[in-house]
Design a protein around this motif. Structure first.
Motif, mmCIF file in Angstrom:
data_model
loop_
_atom_site.group_PDB
_atom_site.id
_atom_site.type_symbol
_atom_site.label_atom_id
_atom_site.label_comp_id
_atom_site.label_asym_id
_atom_site.label_seq_id
_atom_site.Cartn_x
_atom_site.Cartn_y
_atom_site.Cartn_z
ATOM 1 N N PHE A 40 31.705 99.854 -43.216
ATOM 2 C CA PHE A 40 31.853 100.279 -41.819
ATOM 3 C C PHE A 40 31.857 101.802 -41.714
ATOM 4 O O PHE A 40 31.238 102.394 -40.828
ATOM 5 C CB PHE A 40 33.144 99.720 -41.212
ATOM 6 N N LYS A 41 32.593 102.427 -42.623
ATOM 7 C CA LYS A 41 32.699 103.885 -42.625
ATOM 8 C C LYS A 41 31.340 104.532 -42.858
ATOM 9 O O LYS A 41 30.962 105.487 -42.171
ATOM 10 C CB LYS A 41 33.690 104.315 -43.709
ATOM 11 N N SER A 42 30.601 104.015 -43.829
ATOM 12 C CA SER A 42 29.284 104.553 -44.142
ATOM 13 C C SER A 42 28.325 104.385 -42.956
ATOM 14 O O SER A 42 27.555 105.301 -42.631
ATOM 15 C CB SER A 42 28.723 103.844 -45.380
ATOM 16 N N LYS A 102 26.068 92.266 -28.228
ATOM 17 C CA LYS A 102 26.830 91.022 -28.327
ATOM 18 C C LYS A 102 28.234 91.198 -27.761
ATOM 19 O O LYS A 102 28.850 92.249 -27.912
ATOM 20 C CB LYS A 102 26.917 90.576 -29.789
ATOM 21 N N LYS A 103 28.732 90.157 -27.122
ATOM 22 C CA LYS A 103 30.084 90.205 -26.577
ATOM 23 C C LYS A 103 31.100 90.378 -27.702
ATOM 24 O O LYS A 103 30.941 89.832 -28.787
ATOM 25 C CB LYS A 103 30.389 88.924 -25.796
ATOM 26 N N SER A 162 26.034 91.381 -35.735
ATOM 27 C CA SER A 162 26.949 90.898 -36.777
ATOM 28 C C SER A 162 28.390 91.252 -36.431
ATOM 29 O O SER A 162 28.654 92.238 -35.741
ATOM 30 C CB SER A 162 26.580 91.501 -38.136
ATOM 31 N N ASN A 163 29.326 90.451 -36.915
ATOM 32 C CA ASN A 163 30.748 90.701 -36.685
ATOM 33 C C ASN A 163 31.201 91.967 -37.412
ATOM 34 O O ASN A 163 30.525 92.423 -38.322
ATOM 35 C CB ASN A 163 31.556 89.485 -37.161
ATOM 36 N N PRO A 164 32.340 92.565 -37.011
ATOM 37 C CA PRO A 164 33.349 92.003 -36.106
ATOM 38 C C PRO A 164 33.174 92.376 -34.635
ATOM 39 O O PRO A 164 33.947 91.933 -33.810
ATOM 40 C CB PRO A 164 34.643 92.608 -36.639
ATOM 41 N N ASN A 165 32.179 93.234 -34.302
ATOM 42 C CA ASN A 165 31.988 93.676 -32.909
ATOM 43 C C ASN A 165 33.289 94.241 -32.338
ATOM 44 O O ASN A 165 33.757 93.852 -31.273
ATOM 45 C CB ASN A 165 31.487 92.506 -32.049
#
Length: 221
Positions: A40-42, A102-103, A162-165
């Motif tokens: 996520f950080k990258s 995406k929601k 893709s999650n986690p949104n």
């Protein structure tokens, strides 16, 4: 001559395997979470870097004409400059938002407390509202949207559908700033891109529903 061969008994082997299994069960989730956090950080750093790069020439050439905080024409011009410089996979405009975003988590300013979603973000599902925002997907699969139809705040979901949104994990907000990293709302003063939340948030708030959200430190470290 008889040899005194030493070996583990079946019980000892099973006990050892059991201990290894317990240790793995305790440490594996932490390792997985750490790995996901690194991803996520990258992705956040990459989105920030590329967003800055695609708009840098427009900033240098003073192509931004915003004069006030709320200006629909200026926001549309800024979006068009983004689309011009990004490689676009899908352009959803302001009518087919669900094809590009995406929601998921919601995010907003003071109106979160009142339940008013007139700022452009639907508080129930975290999707930019039809007719208020403008969205597209770039060739790497990232989703980009304007926060509303009139402000200079832009959203990115670094891994698309893709999650986690979740804002503070794979979703972020950017805006424009002067050379002192202070947000500015006049196009002639644009010098760089900064996170809209230019600080880490460690307690639950309207911009961090599931803390911590490392809006600042993930870009610096």
């Amino acid at each position: 001559m008889l040899r005194n061969n030493k070996a583990f008994t079946m019980a000892e082997v099973l006990i050892t395997l059991g201990i290894i299994g317990i240790v793995a069960a305790m440490t594996l989730p932490t390792l997985i979470n750490k790995y996901k956090e690194t991803q996520f950080k990258s992705a956040y750093k990459k989105a920030y870097s590329e967003f800055s790069q695609v708009l840098q020439s427009s900033i240098i050439n003073h192509e931004f004409n915003r004069t006030t905080t709320f200006e629909k024409t200026a926001t549309l011009e800024e979006l068009n400059l983004m689309k011009k410089n990004f490689k676009i996979l899908k352009d959803c405009g302001n009518k087919n938002i669900d094809r590009c975003w995406k929601k998921g988590d919601s995010v907003c300013g003071g109106s979160c407390q009142s339940g008013d979603s007139s700022d452009g973000i639907d508080l129930n599902d975290g999707a930019p509202r039809e007719g208020y925002a403008n969205c597209f997907v770039d060739i790497s699969g990232r989703s980009w949207c304007s926060y509303s139809d009139s402000e200079n705040i832009y959203l990115v979901d670094t891994n698309g559908f893709s999650n986690p949104n979740q804002f503070g994990k794979d979703r972020w907000l950017f805006t424009f700033a002067d050379s002192a990293n202070k947000r500015v709302k006049e196009g002639g003063k644009y010098k760089k891109i900064i996170p809209y939340q230019n600080k880490d948030i460690t307690t639950q708030s309207s911009f961090c529903k599931r803390p911590p959200c490392y809006y600042q430190s993930w870009l610096l470290n």
